[in-house]
Motif scaffolding. Structure first.
Motif, PDB file in Angstrom:
ATOM      1  N   ILE A  45      -5.719  20.476 -45.925  1.00 38.00           N
ATOM      2  CA  ILE A  45      -7.398  20.101 -46.090  1.00 38.00           C
ATOM      3  C   ILE A  45      -7.974  20.557 -45.046  1.00 38.00           C
ATOM      4  CG2 ILE A  45      -9.209  19.487 -47.832  1.00 38.00           C
ATOM      5  CD1 ILE A  45      -6.662  17.990 -49.152  1.00 38.00           C
ATOM      6  N   ASP A  46      -8.530  21.126 -45.053  1.00 37.43           N
ATOM      7  CA  ASP A  46      -9.622  21.436 -43.520  1.00 37.43           C
ATOM      8  C   ASP A  46     -10.759  20.421 -43.458  1.00 37.43           C
ATOM      9  OD1 ASP A  46      -7.872  23.828 -42.847  1.00 37.43           O
ATOM     10  OD2 ASP A  46      -9.773  25.261 -44.212  1.00 37.43           O
ATOM     11  N   GLY A  47     -11.138  19.740 -42.009  1.00 38.06           N
ATOM     12  CA  GLY A  47     -12.092  19.100 -42.077  1.00 38.06           C
ATOM     13  C   GLY A  47     -11.136  18.186 -42.159  1.00 38.06           C
ATOM     14  N   VAL A  48     -10.611  17.402 -42.608  1.00 35.69           N
ATOM     15  CA  VAL A  48      -9.577  15.915 -42.768  1.00 35.69           C
ATOM     16  C   VAL A  48      -8.044  15.558 -41.628  1.00 35.69           C
ATOM     17  CG1 VAL A  48      -8.399  14.640 -44.173  1.00 35.69           C
ATOM     18  CG2 VAL A  48     -10.409  16.484 -45.385  1.00 35.69           C
ATOM     19  N   VAL A  49      -8.770  14.995 -40.812  1.00 37.38           N
ATOM     20  CA  VAL A  49      -7.748  14.351 -39.458  1.00 37.38           C
ATOM     21  C   VAL A  49      -6.253  14.280 -40.851  1.00 37.38           C
ATOM     22  CG1 VAL A  49      -6.745  12.786 -38.088  1.00 37.38           C
ATOM     23  CG2 VAL A  49      -9.317  13.594 -38.170  1.00 37.38           C
ATOM     24  N   GLU A  50      -5.494  14.898 -40.190  1.00 37.82           N
ATOM     25  CA  GLU A  50      -3.863  14.814 -40.321  1.00 37.82           C
ATOM     26  C   GLU A  50      -3.457  13.982 -39.548  1.00 37.82           C
ATOM     27  OE1 GLU A  50       0.083  17.252 -41.573  1.00 37.82           O
ATOM     28  OE2 GLU A  50      -1.997  18.959 -40.514  1.00 37.82           O
ATOM     29  N   GLU A  51      -3.176  12.778 -39.700  1.00 39.77           N
ATOM     30  CA  GLU A  51      -2.339  11.766 -38.729  1.00 39.77           C
ATOM     31  C   GLU A  51      -0.386  11.485 -39.613  1.00 39.77           C
ATOM     32  OE1 GLU A  51      -3.085   7.937 -38.592  1.00 39.77           O
ATOM     33  OE2 GLU A  51      -5.821   8.500 -38.604  1.00 39.77           O
ATOM     34  N   ALA A  52      -0.098  12.670 -39.108  1.00 37.07           N
ATOM     35  CA  ALA A  52       1.472  11.906 -39.285  1.00 37.07           C
ATOM     36  C   ALA A  52       1.895  10.890 -38.613  1.00 37.07           C
ATOM     37  CB  ALA A  52       2.130  13.000 -37.969  1.00 37.07           C
ATOM     38  N   ALA A  56       9.609   7.811 -35.223  1.00 40.88           N
ATOM     39  CA  ALA A  56      10.576   6.453 -34.559  1.00 40.88           C
ATOM     40  C   ALA A  56      11.429   6.914 -32.781  1.00 40.88           C
ATOM     41  CB  ALA A  56      11.888   6.304 -36.179  1.00 40.88           C
ATOM     42  N   SER A  57      11.834   8.550 -33.430  1.00 43.24           N
ATOM     43  CA  SER A  57      12.657   8.632 -31.909  1.00 43.24           C
ATOM     44  C   SER A  57      11.830   8.536 -30.980  1.00 43.24           C
ATOM     45  CB  SER A  57      13.451  10.026 -32.412  1.00 43.24           C
ATOM     46  OG  SER A  57      12.979  10.804 -32.813  1.00 43.24           O
ATOM     47  N   MET A  58      10.408   9.516 -31.359  1.00 47.42           N
ATOM     48  CA  MET A  58       9.078   8.841 -30.815  1.00 47.42           C
ATOM     49  C   MET A  58       9.037   7.810 -30.201  1.00 47.42           C
ATOM     50  SD  MET A  58       8.019  10.903 -28.258  1.00 47.42           S
ATOM     51  CE  MET A  58       7.981  12.876 -29.036  1.00 47.42           C
ATOM     52  N   ILE A  59       8.820   7.142 -30.345  1.00 45.53           N
ATOM     53  CA  ILE A  59       8.468   5.246 -30.250  1.00 45.53           C
ATOM     54  C   ILE A  59       9.689   4.737 -29.231  1.00 45.53           C
ATOM     55  CG2 ILE A  59       8.511   3.450 -30.946  1.00 45.53           C
ATOM     56  CD1 ILE A  59       6.865   4.698 -33.794  1.00 45.53           C
ATOM     57  N   ARG A  60      10.734   5.298 -30.082  1.00 44.84           N
ATOM     58  CA  ARG A  60      12.503   4.453 -28.790  1.00 44.84           C
ATOM     59  C   ARG A  60      12.535   5.062 -27.515  1.00 44.84           C
ATOM     60  NH1 ARG A  60      14.748   5.348 -33.808  1.00 44.84           N
ATOM     61  NH2 ARG A  60      15.778   7.186 -33.406  1.00 44.84           N
ATOM     62  N   LEU A  61      11.960   6.407 -27.615  1.00 43.39           N
ATOM     63  CA  LEU A  61      11.432   7.436 -26.594  1.00 43.39           C
ATOM     64  C   LEU A  61      10.475   6.879 -25.730  1.00 43.39           C
ATOM     65  CD1 LEU A  61      12.965   9.586 -24.508  1.00 43.39           C
ATOM     66  CD2 LEU A  61      11.552  11.262 -25.791  1.00 43.39           C
ATOM     67  N   ILE A  62       9.502   6.695 -25.739  1.00 42.06           N
ATOM     68  CA  ILE A  62       8.598   6.320 -24.929  1.00 42.06           C
ATOM     69  C   ILE A  62       8.906   4.540 -24.147  1.00 42.06           C
ATOM     70  CG2 ILE A  62       5.927   5.738 -25.338  1.00 42.06           C
ATOM     71  CD1 ILE A  62       6.533   8.979 -24.642  1.00 42.06           C
ATOM     72  N   ILE A 106      -1.968  10.262 -23.447  1.00 46.72           N
ATOM     73  CA  ILE A 106      -0.822  11.269 -24.567  1.00 46.72           C
ATOM     74  C   ILE A 106      -0.611  10.919 -25.335  1.00 46.72           C
ATOM     75  CG2 ILE A 106       0.859  13.022 -23.421  1.00 46.72           C
ATOM     76  CD1 ILE A 106      -1.180  14.178 -21.448  1.00 46.72           C
ATOM     77  N   ILE A 107       0.107  10.030 -23.763  1.00 44.58           N
ATOM     78  CA  ILE A 107       1.512   8.751 -25.139  1.00 44.58           C
ATOM     79  C   ILE A 107       0.696   8.284 -26.517  1.00 44.58           C
ATOM     80  CG2 ILE A 107       2.625   6.632 -24.709  1.00 44.58           C
ATOM     81  CD1 ILE A 107       3.427   8.366 -22.383  1.00 44.58           C
ATOM     82  N   ALA A 108      -0.262   7.670 -26.436  1.00 53.89           N
ATOM     83  CA  ALA A 108      -1.046   7.735 -27.150  1.00 53.89           C
ATOM     84  C   ALA A 108      -1.094   8.559 -28.382  1.00 53.89           C
ATOM     85  CB  ALA A 108      -3.173   6.816 -27.679  1.00 53.89           C
ATOM     86  N   GLY A 109      -1.128   9.562 -28.039  1.00 50.76           N
ATOM     87  CA  GLY A 109      -0.934  10.630 -29.518  1.00 50.76           C
ATOM     88  C   GLY A 109       1.090  11.356 -29.608  1.00 50.76           C
ATOM     89  N   LEU A 110       1.236  10.988 -29.133  1.00 52.99           N
ATOM     90  CA  LEU A 110       2.586  11.123 -29.035  1.00 52.99           C
ATOM     91  C   LEU A 110       3.249   9.781 -30.050  1.00 52.99           C
ATOM     92  CD1 LEU A 110       5.282  12.054 -25.312  1.00 52.99           C
ATOM     93  CD2 LEU A 110       4.309  13.315 -27.714  1.00 52.99           C
ATOM     94  N   ASP A 112       1.314   8.552 -32.102  1.00 49.42           N
ATOM     95  CA  ASP A 112       0.721   7.876 -33.189  1.00 49.42           C
ATOM     96  C   ASP A 112       0.389   9.731 -33.926  1.00 49.42           C
ATOM     97  OD1 ASP A 112      -1.311   9.336 -32.652  1.00 49.42           O
ATOM     98  OD2 ASP A 112      -2.608   8.644 -32.266  1.00 49.42           O
ATOM     99  N   GLY A 113       1.172  10.885 -33.856  1.00 47.89           N
ATOM    100  CA  GLY A 113       1.759  12.411 -34.300  1.00 47.89           C
ATOM    101  C   GLY A 113       0.474  12.908 -34.307  1.00 47.89           C
ATOM    102  N   ARG A 114      -0.596  13.004 -33.279  1.00 45.77           N
ATOM    103  CA  ARG A 114      -0.901  14.312 -33.177  1.00 45.77           C
ATOM    104  C   ARG A 114      -0.426  15.294 -32.216  1.00 45.77           C
ATOM    105  NH1 ARG A 114      -5.455  11.324 -29.133  1.00 45.77           N
ATOM    106  NH2 ARG A 114      -4.476   9.446 -29.660  1.00 45.77           N
ATOM    107  N   TYR A 115       0.806  15.317 -31.788  1.00 45.66           N
ATOM    108  CA  TYR A 115       1.200  16.363 -31.351  1.00 45.66           C
ATOM    109  C   TYR A 115       2.695  16.795 -31.379  1.00 45.66           C
ATOM    110  CZ  TYR A 115      -1.143  15.858 -27.210  1.00 45.66           C
ATOM    111  OH  TYR A 115      -1.973  15.270 -26.107  1.00 45.66           O
ATOM    112  N   SER A 116       2.313  17.046 -33.237  1.00 43.90           N
ATOM    113  CA  SER A 116       3.430  17.050 -34.205  1.00 43.90           C
ATOM    114  C   SER A 116       4.646  18.562 -33.821  1.00 43.90           C
ATOM    115  CB  SER A 116       2.585  17.231 -35.496  1.00 43.90           C
ATOM    116  OG  SER A 116       1.887  18.521 -35.184  1.00 43.90           O
TER     117      SER A 116
END
Length: 143
Positions: A45-52, A56-62, A106-110, A112-116
């Motif tokens: 839905i346009d205008g709604v922030v999409e949060e992924a 888990a693999s990204m969290i482990r990597l970071i 960038i780390i925070a974005g990775l 919380d899913g901003r770089y889906s």
């Protein structure tokens, strides 16, 4: 159903059934689109922030990247020492270190899913990011 929504104390059973299928039908229109995300198709839905959801693999990597970085700085260990002790290759440890120097936003974005579109595997495949945080942001926007 509409009657029940406007009179919650009643129930759908206490109201007569509509004579036509579209009688009492409420249509809601919103700007929306379909978006490919990996192997799935999402209704956005346009205008709604999409949060992924957190990956888990990204969290482990970071997390692992930060641990390796701290060992190198705090313990004054070498890349070869860390690689040997963690049963990793020196090349893998080097890539982890590069990830640990990404800009904090960038780390925070990775996390919380901003770089889906960027998975942990894709991130590890090419870790040659610029050291300048603004240039990192530009590189990720272009990717």
């Amino acid at each position: 159903m509409q009657a029940w929504l406007t009179h919650p104390e009643g129930s759908p059973a206490t109201h007569p059934a509509p004579q036509r299928p579209d009688e009492g039908l409420t249509i809601v229109s919103v700007p929306a689109r379909l978006k490919h995300r990996g192997n799935e198709l999402r209704f956005v839905i346009d205008g709604v922030v999409e949060e992924a959801p957190a990956d888990a693999s990204m969290i482990r990597l970071i997390t692992r990247a930060q641990i390796v970085r701290n060992r190198l700085i705090d313990d004054r260990a070498s890349i070869d020492d860390v690689a040997r002790e963690e049963n990793l290759t020196a090349s893998y440890v080097t890539r982890l270190v590069r990830i640990s120097f990404l800009a904090p936003d960038i780390i925070a974005g990775l996390l919380d899913g901003r770089y889906s579109d960027l998975t942990a595997s894709r991130l590890m495949a090419d870790t040659r990011f610029p050291l300048d945080w603004q240039k990192q942001r530009e590189a990720l926007r272009a990717a």
